[in-house]
Design a protein around this motif. Sequence first.
Motif, mmCIF file in Angstrom:
data_model
loop_
_atom_site.group_PDB
_atom_site.id
_atom_site.type_symbol
_atom_site.label_atom_id
_atom_site.label_comp_id
_atom_site.label_asym_id
_atom_site.label_seq_id
_atom_site.Cartn_x
_atom_site.Cartn_y
_atom_site.Cartn_z
ATOM 1 N N GLN A 111 0.844 -1.189 0.000
ATOM 2 C CA GLN A 111 0.000 0.000 0.000
ATOM 3 C C GLN A 111 0.883 1.244 0.000
ATOM 4 O O GLN A 111 2.085 1.171 0.258
ATOM 5 N N TYR A 112 0.258 2.377 -0.259
ATOM 6 C CA TYR A 112 0.961 3.650 -0.374
ATOM 7 C C TYR A 112 0.147 4.694 0.372
ATOM 8 O O TYR A 112 -1.007 4.922 0.022
ATOM 9 N N LEU A 113 0.705 5.287 1.430
ATOM 10 C CA LEU A 113 0.016 6.345 2.167
ATOM 11 C C LEU A 113 0.705 7.672 1.900
ATOM 12 O O LEU A 113 1.934 7.747 1.917
ATOM 13 N N THR A 114 -0.096 8.691 1.666
ATOM 14 C CA THR A 114 0.454 10.017 1.439
ATOM 15 C C THR A 114 0.519 10.770 2.771
ATOM 16 O O THR A 114 -0.431 10.731 3.554
ATOM 17 N N LYS A 115 1.672 11.402 3.022
ATOM 18 C CA LYS A 115 1.838 12.188 4.244
ATOM 19 C C LYS A 115 1.258 13.580 4.023
ATOM 20 O O LYS A 115 1.357 14.087 2.915
ATOM 21 N N PRO A 116 0.677 14.210 5.022
ATOM 22 C CA PRO A 116 0.500 13.653 6.374
ATOM 23 C C PRO A 116 -0.663 12.656 6.392
ATOM 24 O O PRO A 116 -1.698 12.907 5.803
ATOM 25 N N PHE A 117 -0.457 11.541 7.044
ATOM 26 C CA PHE A 117 -1.490 10.509 7.135
ATOM 27 C C PHE A 117 -2.310 10.740 8.403
ATOM 28 O O PHE A 117 -1.875 11.400 9.332
ATOM 29 N N THR A 118 -3.506 10.178 8.414
ATOM 30 C CA THR A 118 -4.371 10.287 9.588
ATOM 31 C C THR A 118 -4.274 9.012 10.421
ATOM 32 O O THR A 118 -3.771 7.978 9.947
ATOM 33 N N ARG A 119 -4.795 9.079 11.621
ATOM 34 C CA ARG A 119 -4.835 7.909 12.506
ATOM 35 C C ARG A 119 -5.595 6.778 11.809
ATOM 36 O O ARG A 119 -5.168 5.634 11.808
#
Length: 136
Positions: A111-119
Amino acid sequence: MNLNVSANDLAGLKVMVIDDSKTIRRTAETLLKKEGCEVLTAVDGFEALAKISDQKPAIIFVDIMMPRLDGYQTCALIKNNPQFRATPVIMLSSKDGLFDKARGRIVGAEQYLTKPFTRDELLGAIHSHVSTATNR
């Protein structure tokens, strides 16, 4: 997406966060410890690889842009090791381009999360990829 997750759900789960940003490491660590996770951190891929070998985390979050060994190289090294091939790796980046996401997939990231990420994004990634977290 709101996850109503009890703290016991992730209790004792080993999570590795690799990022050269102290702020990102501390934010992720604080969020995850509140959920009962055991959090391991590293500032770059070299430091992370030794810790991964010793500690065997259940899931790994890795920043893309890091000195010495970037996130793509780190992910590729993790996925090329038969012992850790099945360990989910989530890429973290401030860039959300298609090319970056595709390159993450090529080296084996789940997977790929974009910063800023949430809880919720952080916990959602764990629940999506670590079945032991929900099946205890």
